[in-house]
Design a protein around this motif. Sequence first.
Motif, PDB file in Angstrom:
ATOM      1  N   TYR A 153      31.254  -6.735  25.442  1.00 59.21           N
ATOM      2  CA  TYR A 153      32.274  -7.833  24.899  1.00 59.21           C
ATOM      3  C   TYR A 153      32.604  -8.658  25.997  1.00 59.21           C
ATOM      4  O   TYR A 153      32.761 -10.034  25.711  1.00 59.21           O
TER       5      TYR A 153
ATOM      6  N   PHE B  65      37.009  -6.511  28.589  1.00 57.63           N
ATOM      7  CA  PHE B  65      37.648  -5.483  27.332  1.00 57.63           C
ATOM      8  C   PHE B  65      38.680  -4.535  27.496  1.00 57.63           C
ATOM      9  O   PHE B  65      39.700  -4.584  27.010  1.00 57.63           O
TER      10      PHE B  65
ATOM     11  N   ASN C 145      37.077 -10.119  17.865  1.00 52.86           N
ATOM     12  CA  ASN C 145      35.917  -9.968  18.670  1.00 52.86           C
ATOM     13  C   ASN C 145      35.337  -8.543  18.926  1.00 52.86           C
ATOM     14  O   ASN C 145      34.091  -8.522  18.859  1.00 52.86           O
ATOM     15  N   PHE C 146      36.041  -7.628  18.785  1.00 55.23           N
ATOM     16  CA  PHE C 146      35.672  -6.294  18.688  1.00 55.23           C
ATOM     17  C   PHE C 146      34.702  -5.997  17.702  1.00 55.23           C
ATOM     18  O   PHE C 146      33.847  -5.360  17.936  1.00 55.23           O
TER      19      PHE C 146
ATOM     20  N   VAL D  91      31.345  -7.628  18.044  1.00 59.43           N
ATOM     21  CA  VAL D  91      30.495  -6.734  18.988  1.00 59.43           C
ATOM     22  C   VAL D  91      29.837  -5.530  18.251  1.00 59.43           C
ATOM     23  O   VAL D  91      28.797  -5.193  18.541  1.00 59.43           O
TER      24      VAL D  91
END
Length: 114
Positions: free
Chosen positions: A24, A32, A66-67, A70
């Motif tokens: 991340y 993160f 975003n998470f 990832v």
Amino acid sequence: MEKTIVIDGREVKLKSTGATALRYKAQFQQDFFNDLFKLVKGGKVGEDGKVDPSTIESMDFEFFYNFTWVLAKQADKKIEDPLTWLDSFDSFPIMDIIPEIQDLLYKTIQSKKK
């Protein structure tokens, strides 16, 4: 931990590993845990996995986009950059996705007591 969810009618494999927080940071140049704790301050997710509507205005949903990327990247190294990947979906219902990725998020930050 691995999980497959459906986004926009497409099965998407997600994977959480020991490198999740570092991947991340490497991708988004953001810590993160700082981003996660900002989120915790801003909005509340109930035990049912749903976001409390009264706190929605103060939440930064970019963290969840975003998470999720990832997690998908860890499951499939061929996935392109985040914007290209997100553009490949006609819709990306983040409010439906949050409960689906919640257990992977917990797995990333959970500690094991001895």
